[in-house]
Every structure is written in structure tokens, then in C-alpha cells.
Design an enzyme around this catalytic site. Structure first.
Site, PDB file in Angstrom:
ATOM      1  N   SER A  10       1.802 -10.261   2.356  1.00 10.30           N
ATOM      2  CA  SER A  10       2.519  -9.098   1.842  1.00 10.30           C
ATOM      3  C   SER A  10       3.726  -8.805   2.720  1.00 10.30           C
ATOM      4  CB  SER A  10       1.601  -7.874   1.818  1.00 10.30           C
ATOM      5  OG  SER A  10       2.332  -6.715   1.496  1.00 10.30           O
ATOM      6  N   HIS A  35       3.475 -11.700  -1.691  1.00 13.83           N
ATOM      7  CA  HIS A  35       3.089 -10.477  -2.384  1.00 13.83           C
ATOM      8  C   HIS A  35       4.139  -9.412  -2.101  1.00 13.83           C
ATOM      9  CE1 HIS A  35       0.191  -7.938  -4.434  1.00 13.83           C
ATOM     10  NE2 HIS A  35       0.461  -6.990  -3.545  1.00 13.83           N
ATOM     11  N   ASP A  37       5.110  -5.585  -2.778  1.00 13.68           N
ATOM     12  CA  ASP A  37       4.637  -4.262  -3.189  1.00 13.68           C
ATOM     13  C   ASP A  37       5.813  -3.349  -3.472  1.00 13.68           C
ATOM     14  OD1 ASP A  37       1.756  -4.456  -3.024  1.00 13.68           O
ATOM     15  OD2 ASP A  37       2.007  -4.652  -0.861  1.00 13.68           O
ATOM     16  N   MET A  39       6.770   0.328  -4.497  1.00 16.95           N
ATOM     17  CA  MET A  39       6.180   1.672  -4.527  1.00 16.95           C
ATOM     18  C   MET A  39       7.276   2.705  -4.765  1.00 16.95           C
ATOM     19  SD  MET A  39       3.302   1.399  -1.508  1.00 16.95           S
ATOM     20  CE  MET A  39       4.401   0.952  -0.165  1.00 16.95           C
ATOM     21  N   HIS A  68       3.858  -6.627  -7.345  1.00 23.09           N
ATOM     22  CA  HIS A  68       2.831  -5.611  -7.614  1.00 23.09           C
ATOM     23  C   HIS A  68       3.530  -4.273  -7.784  1.00 23.09           C
ATOM     24  CE1 HIS A  68      -0.769  -3.208  -5.753  1.00 23.09           C
ATOM     25  NE2 HIS A  68      -0.614  -2.955  -7.041  1.00 23.09           N
ATOM     26  N   MET A  70       3.524  -0.614  -8.121  1.00 22.45           N
ATOM     27  CA  MET A  70       2.809   0.655  -7.930  1.00 22.45           C
ATOM     28  C   MET A  70       3.766   1.778  -8.297  1.00 22.45           C
ATOM     29  SD  MET A  70       0.611  -0.066  -4.464  1.00 22.45           S
ATOM     30  CE  MET A  70       1.699  -1.242  -3.671  1.00 22.45           C
ATOM     31  N   MET A 139      -7.902  -3.474  -5.987  1.00 20.51           N
ATOM     32  CA  MET A 139      -7.458  -2.805  -4.764  1.00 20.51           C
ATOM     33  C   MET A 139      -8.677  -2.518  -3.895  1.00 20.51           C
ATOM     34  SD  MET A 139      -4.190  -2.667  -4.818  1.00 20.51           S
ATOM     35  CE  MET A 139      -4.062  -1.694  -3.305  1.00 20.51           C
ATOM     36  N   ASP A 177      -6.465  -6.821  -2.405  1.00 23.07           N
ATOM     37  CA  ASP A 177      -5.348  -6.300  -1.600  1.00 23.07           C
ATOM     38  C   ASP A 177      -5.830  -5.070  -0.849  1.00 23.07           C
ATOM     39  OD1 ASP A 177      -2.983  -5.417  -0.525  1.00 23.07           O
ATOM     40  OD2 ASP A 177      -1.957  -5.131  -2.443  1.00 23.07           O
TER      41      ASP A 177
END
Length: 229
Positions: A10, A35, A37, A39, A68, A70, A139, A177
Site C-alpha cells: 500500500s 494498492h 487507497d 480517501m 481502493h 474509500m 477490511m 487490508d
């Protein structure tokens, strides 16, 4: 059944001063996925990064970009994340109002489609979309912050999902994750996960050595069958 175990470092835990180098190091060490993320400060408390960062590192590596989301209303941004270099897009079941429609949009763009579940979200949230999916992300911490400890109850959730996928004859990747390191890695692999996200466990210290160590653990889990779960 043979399975392919994949390490997905990540980049949220990487050093952004030298992000291109960080990405190159973990890929050369054997990590196949990155990965990423995203957000938004609404679906989760933190704000990370978006399309410009992904675009800027796309030319630095041929690793699979495991994006990913979020974020709230992810359906508004699928085209933009596809355009900036995502290979796989995962949305949260809790955030997508029309989940099946979003999954189909991702797949119609030639990308891998995943759905993420927060720790408190039951597996039956996937009942009507599971056959459409390439991957489910369990998660193993509550999303929004790095460095949290693994939630032990998620082990059985992983196991139950793997059993269900095998019973349905689905070739499904199960990603985990949160709190994944050399101590928790065997737990999730034994339970049936095969795509493992790791942040500080990779980007804390010697990046290449950390990747080699985790891949060494993953090599011990290469086959499974229904009776294992």
C-alpha cells in the site's frame, strides 16, 4: 486447487518524497500489485490522494494498480480512475447506492472489479453481486487510518467467504487490508485470502527485504480445497 498469492504493498505508507523510487523497489523485489487507497474525508475520516498521483506514477511501473475507493458516490469517478491508470477498482458496498451498476461499469471498461466490506458489514451484502466480481476486499481494520491492529474476528469472515466461493464454483480473489504483517499473514492465508495488502510492513525499513520476507511466507500456501475451510 492451485491459488496465486499476491502481495499488494500500500503506497499510503510509502515515502512520498521519493514515491517513484519506492514503487520501483517493491516491484523489482517481487510485488505484483500496488494498492492505492483513495480517501475522501467523507466516507472515511482521512484524505489521501486522487487521480494526479496515480497518473504521475503510472509511467514508473508496470505493476497492477489496485485502486481502493474509500469515497462516497464512487460511481461518479469510475471513468476518471480508469483513465489515469487503474487496472482494478474496488468500491465499498456501504458507499455505492447501485452496487451492481457500478460493478458492471468497471468491468465494461476492461478492468477488474472488486467490492470492499467494512468489518461490521455482513457477507450477505454480496449475495446478489458475487458472481459479477473478480475480487472481494475484506477490511481487517476499520478503514481510514494506517497502522491499526488486525481485528481477529475477520479471520472467520475470510474463511466463510472462501468456503462460499468454492461452493459456488467461483474463481474469486479474496483481498485483505489492515494490520497485515509477518505475524498475521499466516492467519489470513490459512483462512483463504490470496491478495494481501501491507503498508508499514513493507515500507517500514528495508523495502526489498520486507517484500521477500512476506513472499516467502506466501509461498507456503499454494493449494486449497473445500475441505480446508
Amino acid at each position: 486447487m492451485n491459488r496465486k498469492n499476491i502481495l499488494a504493498p500500500s503506497i499510503l505508507a510509502a515515502d512520498f518524497k521519493t514515491l517513484g523510487d519506492e514503487v520501483s523497489i517493491v516491484k523489482k523485489a517481487g510485488a505484483e500489485y500496488l494498492h492505492i487507497d483513495v480517501m475522501d474525508g467523507a466516507f472515511v475520516p482521512s484524505i489521501s490522494f486522487g487521480m494526479p498521483v496515480i497518473s504521475s506514477i503510472r509511467s514508473a511501473t508496470d505493476a497492477l494498480f489496485d485502486v481502493h475507493l474509500m469515497i462516497v458516490e464512487p460511481e461518479k469517478y469510475i471513468a476518471e480512475f480508469a483513465a489515469c491508470g487503474a487496472d482494478s477498482i474496488t468500491v465499498h458496498a456501504e458507499a455505492a447506492r447501485h452496487l451492481q451498476r457500478v460493478i458492471c461499469d468497471i468491468k465494461e471498461r476492461g478492468l477488474r472489479a472488486g467490492v470492499a466490506l467494512n468489518p461490521a458489514t455482513p457477507l450477505n451484502a454480496l449475495d446478489y453481486v458475487l458472481p459479477y466480481l473478480d475480487m472481494v476486499l475484506i477490511m481487517t481494520v476499520n478503514p481510514g487510518y494506517g497502522g491499526q491492529p488486525y481485528i481477529p474476528e475477520m479471520t472467520e469472515k475470510i474463511r466463510t467467504l472462501r468456503r462460499k466461493a468454492l461452493e459456488l464454483g467461483l474463481d474469486l480473489d479474496i483481498e485483505v487490508d489492515g494490520g497485515i504483517n509477518d505475524r498475521t499473514l499466516p492467519l489470513v492465508l490459512e483462512a483463504g485470502a490470496n491478495v494481501c495488502v501491507a503498508g508499514s510492513a513493507v515500507f517500514g525499513g528495508d523495502r526489498a527485504a520486507n517484500v521477500w520476507k512476506m513472499l516467502g511466507v506466501m509461498e507456503r500456501y499454494t493449494e486449497y480445497s473445500l475441505q480446508d475451510f
